[in-house]
Motif scaffolding. Structure first.
Motif, mmCIF file in Angstrom:
data_model
loop_
_atom_site.group_PDB
_atom_site.id
_atom_site.type_symbol
_atom_site.label_atom_id
_atom_site.label_comp_id
_atom_site.label_asym_id
_atom_site.label_seq_id
_atom_site.Cartn_x
_atom_site.Cartn_y
_atom_site.Cartn_z
ATOM 1 N N ARG A 6 -5.653 48.493 19.476
ATOM 2 C CA ARG A 6 -4.960 49.277 20.161
ATOM 3 C C ARG A 6 -3.511 49.435 19.003
ATOM 4 N N ARG A 7 -2.775 50.259 18.726
ATOM 5 C CA ARG A 7 -1.656 50.173 17.733
ATOM 6 C C ARG A 7 -0.280 49.953 18.774
ATOM 7 N N VAL A 8 0.232 49.054 18.354
ATOM 8 C CA VAL A 8 1.544 48.713 19.185
ATOM 9 C C VAL A 8 2.705 48.929 17.985
ATOM 10 N N LYS A 9 3.498 49.848 18.191
ATOM 11 C CA LYS A 9 4.544 50.165 17.242
ATOM 12 C C LYS A 9 5.822 49.419 17.260
ATOM 13 N N GLY A 10 6.420 49.089 16.418
ATOM 14 C CA GLY A 10 7.621 48.515 16.232
ATOM 15 C C GLY A 10 7.333 47.163 15.439
ATOM 16 N N ALA A 11 8.462 46.410 15.346
ATOM 17 C CA ALA A 11 8.069 45.077 14.835
ATOM 18 C C ALA A 11 7.880 44.252 15.938
ATOM 19 N N VAL A 12 6.625 43.583 15.976
ATOM 20 C CA VAL A 12 6.523 42.900 17.144
ATOM 21 C C VAL A 12 5.491 41.641 16.478
ATOM 22 N N PHE A 32 3.818 54.581 26.439
ATOM 23 C CA PHE A 32 4.614 55.693 26.949
ATOM 24 C C PHE A 32 4.152 57.033 27.225
ATOM 25 N N PRO A 33 4.205 57.490 28.433
ATOM 26 C CA PRO A 33 3.692 58.748 28.664
ATOM 27 C C PRO A 33 3.902 59.973 27.709
ATOM 28 N N CYS A 34 5.138 60.114 27.312
ATOM 29 C CA CYS A 34 5.508 61.196 26.241
ATOM 30 C C CYS A 34 4.673 61.129 25.035
ATOM 31 N N CYS A 35 4.130 60.122 24.606
ATOM 32 C CA CYS A 35 3.621 59.904 23.165
ATOM 33 C C CYS A 35 2.337 59.434 23.149
ATOM 34 N N GLN A 36 1.924 58.333 24.378
ATOM 35 C CA GLN A 36 0.750 57.730 24.676
ATOM 36 C C GLN A 36 0.621 56.880 23.403
ATOM 37 N N GLU A 37 1.830 56.139 22.933
ATOM 38 C CA GLU A 37 1.768 55.071 22.110
ATOM 39 C C GLU A 37 2.251 53.872 22.637
ATOM 40 N N TYR A 38 1.954 52.560 22.324
ATOM 41 C CA TYR A 38 2.311 51.436 22.982
ATOM 42 C C TYR A 38 3.478 50.984 22.318
ATOM 43 N N PHE A 39 4.484 50.403 22.962
ATOM 44 C CA PHE A 39 5.562 49.690 22.406
ATOM 45 C C PHE A 39 6.123 48.546 23.271
ATOM 46 N N GLY A 49 9.654 55.482 18.075
ATOM 47 C CA GLY A 49 8.628 56.355 18.775
ATOM 48 C C GLY A 49 9.272 57.804 18.743
ATOM 49 N N CYS A 50 8.680 58.421 19.631
ATOM 50 C CA CYS A 50 9.096 59.862 19.805
ATOM 51 C C CYS A 50 10.504 59.886 20.527
ATOM 52 N N GLY A 51 10.951 58.853 21.227
ATOM 53 C CA GLY A 51 11.966 58.465 21.853
ATOM 54 C C GLY A 51 12.259 59.417 23.041
ATOM 55 N N GLY A 52 11.182 60.006 23.499
ATOM 56 C CA GLY A 52 11.264 60.682 24.836
ATOM 57 C C GLY A 52 11.593 59.948 25.880
ATOM 58 N N ARG A 53 11.950 60.578 27.159
ATOM 59 C CA ARG A 53 12.540 59.653 28.329
ATOM 60 C C ARG A 53 11.556 59.820 29.599
ATOM 61 N N GLU A 54 10.357 60.463 29.150
ATOM 62 C CA GLU A 54 9.192 60.254 30.289
ATOM 63 C C GLU A 54 9.213 59.091 30.922
ATOM 64 N N ILE A 55 8.880 58.986 32.241
ATOM 65 C CA ILE A 55 8.424 57.684 32.870
ATOM 66 C C ILE A 55 6.976 57.909 33.577
ATOM 67 N N TRP A 56 6.281 56.780 33.929
ATOM 68 C CA TRP A 56 4.948 57.230 34.647
ATOM 69 C C TRP A 56 5.346 57.637 35.975
ATOM 70 N N LEU A 57 4.721 58.747 36.734
ATOM 71 C CA LEU A 57 4.796 59.050 38.140
ATOM 72 C C LEU A 57 3.966 58.142 38.765
ATOM 73 N N ARG A 58 4.283 57.939 40.131
ATOM 74 C CA ARG A 58 3.385 57.230 40.760
ATOM 75 C C ARG A 58 2.094 57.551 41.083
ATOM 76 N N THR A 59 1.808 59.060 40.745
ATOM 77 C CA THR A 59 0.314 59.323 40.734
ATOM 78 C C THR A 59 -0.371 59.307 39.440
ATOM 79 N N LYS A 64 -4.250 53.036 32.671
ATOM 80 C CA LYS A 64 -4.455 51.677 31.935
ATOM 81 C C LYS A 64 -3.041 52.035 30.845
ATOM 82 N N ALA A 65 -2.071 51.606 31.135
ATOM 83 C CA ALA A 65 -0.842 51.584 30.422
ATOM 84 C C ALA A 65 0.053 50.357 29.922
ATOM 85 N N ILE A 66 -0.594 49.240 30.279
ATOM 86 C CA ILE A 66 0.031 47.902 30.027
ATOM 87 C C ILE A 66 -1.089 46.869 29.264
ATOM 88 N N LEU A 67 -0.508 46.563 28.211
ATOM 89 C CA LEU A 67 -1.287 45.595 27.420
ATOM 90 C C LEU A 67 -0.790 44.232 27.520
#
Length: 108
Positions: A6-12, A32-39, A49-59, A64-67
């Protein structure tokens, strides 16, 4: 950086720590739900990243979105939120202070 395929973007580092959050317990990356990329954090997403401000909805908390940066397990948002700041697979500690930022990522 590629972590367990899995690609994790940024300096990590190898456990997904970034310049914004780099304590020993800061070892998760969030898809992140807006771009489906890990940060590692929202600031890295804004910078690299895309800089979008979407958050994961309760539904969507079943997604799987945490690594885990230690064992590289990908887990659902619900599993992470209920984890008591510990990886369910390898039992390493996550930063308990991250709960104060959940509103930046999840519909809490």
């Amino acid at each position: 950086m590629m972590i367990n395929g899995r690609r994790v973007k940024g300096a990590v580092d190898q456990e997904t720590r970034c310049k914004h959050y780099d304590s020993l317990q800061d070892r998760i990356a969030i898809k992140f739900p807006c771009c489906q990329e890990y940060f590692p954090c929202y600031q890295c997403h804004k910078e690299h990243g895309c800089g979008g401000r979407e958050i994961w909805l309760r539904t969507e908390f079943h997604q799987k979105a945490i690594l885990c940066g230690s064992c590289k397990k990908e887990m659902s948002i619900q599993s992470y939120i209920c984890s008591q700041s510990e990886c369910p697979k390898c039992q390493v500690s996550f930063n308990p202070g991250c709960k104060w930022h959940h509103h930046l990522y999840f519909d809490i």
